[in-house]
Design an enzyme around this catalytic site. Sequence first.
Site, PDB file in Angstrom:
ATOM      1  N   LYS A 174       0.874  -1.187   0.000  1.00 22.36           N
ATOM      2  CA  LYS A 174       0.000   0.000   0.000  1.00 22.36           C
ATOM      3  C   LYS A 174       0.907   1.231   0.000  1.00 22.36           C
ATOM      4  CE  LYS A 174      -1.661   3.028   2.551  1.00 22.36           C
ATOM      5  NZ  LYS A 174      -1.740   4.235   1.701  1.00 22.36           N
ATOM      6  N   GLU A 249       9.641   1.434  10.873  1.00 22.76           N
ATOM      7  CA  GLU A 249      10.662   2.467  10.594  1.00 22.76           C
ATOM      8  C   GLU A 249       9.943   3.797  10.730  1.00 22.76           C
ATOM      9  OE1 GLU A 249      13.830   1.923   9.897  1.00 22.76           O
ATOM     10  OE2 GLU A 249      13.703  -0.248   9.758  1.00 22.76           O
ATOM     11  N   CYS A 283      13.404  11.270   7.198  1.00 27.59           N
ATOM     12  CA  CYS A 283      13.334  10.755   8.573  1.00 27.59           C
ATOM     13  C   CYS A 283      14.669  10.919   9.277  1.00 27.59           C
ATOM     14  CB  CYS A 283      12.913   9.299   8.565  1.00 27.59           C
ATOM     15  SG  CYS A 283      13.965   8.292   7.509  1.00 27.59           S
TER      16      CYS A 283
END
Length: 475
Positions: A174, A249, A283
């Site tokens: 997805k 993550e 990130c």
Amino acid sequence: MDIRTDHATGHWINGGIVPAGATETISVVNPANGEIIAELPAGTAADVDGAVAAARAAFPGWAATPPAERAAVVRRVADALERRAEEVAQLLTAEMGAPIALSRAAQATFPVVVARAFADLATGFAWSEEVGNSLVVREPIGVVGAITPWNFPLQQIMSKLAPALIAGDTVVLKPSEIAPLTARVLAETTVEAGLPPGVLNIVYGTGEVVGEAVSAHPDVDMISFTGSTRVGRRISAVAAGTVKRVALELGGKGAGVLLDDADLPAAVEAAVARAFANGGQVCGAFSRMLVPASRQDEIVELVVDAAARWTLGAPTNEATRVGPMASEAHRARVDGYIERGIAEGAKLVFGGPGRPRGFERGAYVRPTVFAAVDPNATIAQEEIFGPVLTIIPYADEDKAVEIANGTVYGLTGGVFGEPGHALAVARRLRAGQIDVNGAHWNPYAPFGGYRQSGNGREFGRAGLEEFLETKAIQR
Ligand code: NAD
């Protein structure tokens, strides 16, 4: 390129496009100008059922394919993607606003590098080993649900797909509904590469509907998720009902620690790049810069000079270094943090809130720097995920380590200083990846978070092992 007709037709299930079960769609919006560039099906739980069934049916055959053959398919995917790199770069720039130079140099090319690195690891990997009277074998875990974010859309997908395929797993993906378009290109390359139908399936849609249906599905053996800590918590809770493996993550609040023996101009240049690249939507960004209090003024001057070279502009312009935020909603969120920083008393030394002059249309935010920031301020604690750098002064090295480790996150960090000194400080930081003096990315090194930055590792051997089960056979 007509993005619309290329991508609006349905989910990718069992090796081809399958019309969606419902007629609702999700618009993909170019954040540089607000134009709709594609419509995608808003998937349903029934669509997820179809994709999982296809993945389950394909599993025995793919799991029985020798690892070297699986790796060869991944290599062919990488080759095919490399040939389509310009198309991928253009799509990424259109859907999430990454400057085209960055899309070409990183967004479109890292997935190729990652796929090849994982294919390399298949050779020499201990698929089985003798331990005393046991034969310990590594087997595919089964059907993997992969849920990915919009910031490095194809890279995040490949970081899951390549190891899953090498491991012998089948996948239901997805992708982010904000930046879903390159997933289709990837799917097409898997056909060219000879991946059997059903090994990769893609269901488009929202996290609440499709993401949760994948996470809860009893026939999905593992969720590999990259995204926010907030959603990671939700996925863990939803997946707990079936006790599947969940690899997370999540977010970060990386600190670039400048030691007193650092080469300051070089350190500032590298640390600012780590704060502003991809508009700070990384990130592993160094969104905090920790500086010796006695050197703060001199460092702020260098930072302001460096920040001024991060040109804001249209993402299609080759000279642009910071494009728009990936969506209007995200622009408003980042802008809110800049306002919050000012309200909490941080010293604004570059940039600032509001739409930049000349950029009234589009999701633009000025690269912004705050100095003299309290380590407990909101902008020093929460992940902003935009081009906002907070400079935090520290009194001594122990305090620097305490501040660096003083958020709920623990994903990345950087230390700048005399190499031996910097390495000693790097060992004290509680985060999964630390770069000394701006060292470059290594696709064979494990990457992942301590604390609320996650619980898994991507890349390298650890990134492959995540997608495997371990069985001991005693004889
Ligand atoms: P997000 O958490 O909002 O969304 C990520 C994905 O999860 C999307 O596909 C979304 O549709 C889906 N999702 C949303 N709600 C869901 C739910 N209830 N159940 C299942 N799936 C759901 O993140 P984002 O805004 O796309 O990306 C930014 C975040 O990703 C930042 O926090 C960033 O730090 C993090 N990130 C982490 C890494 C890493 O490797 N640690 C890498 C890139 C981005």
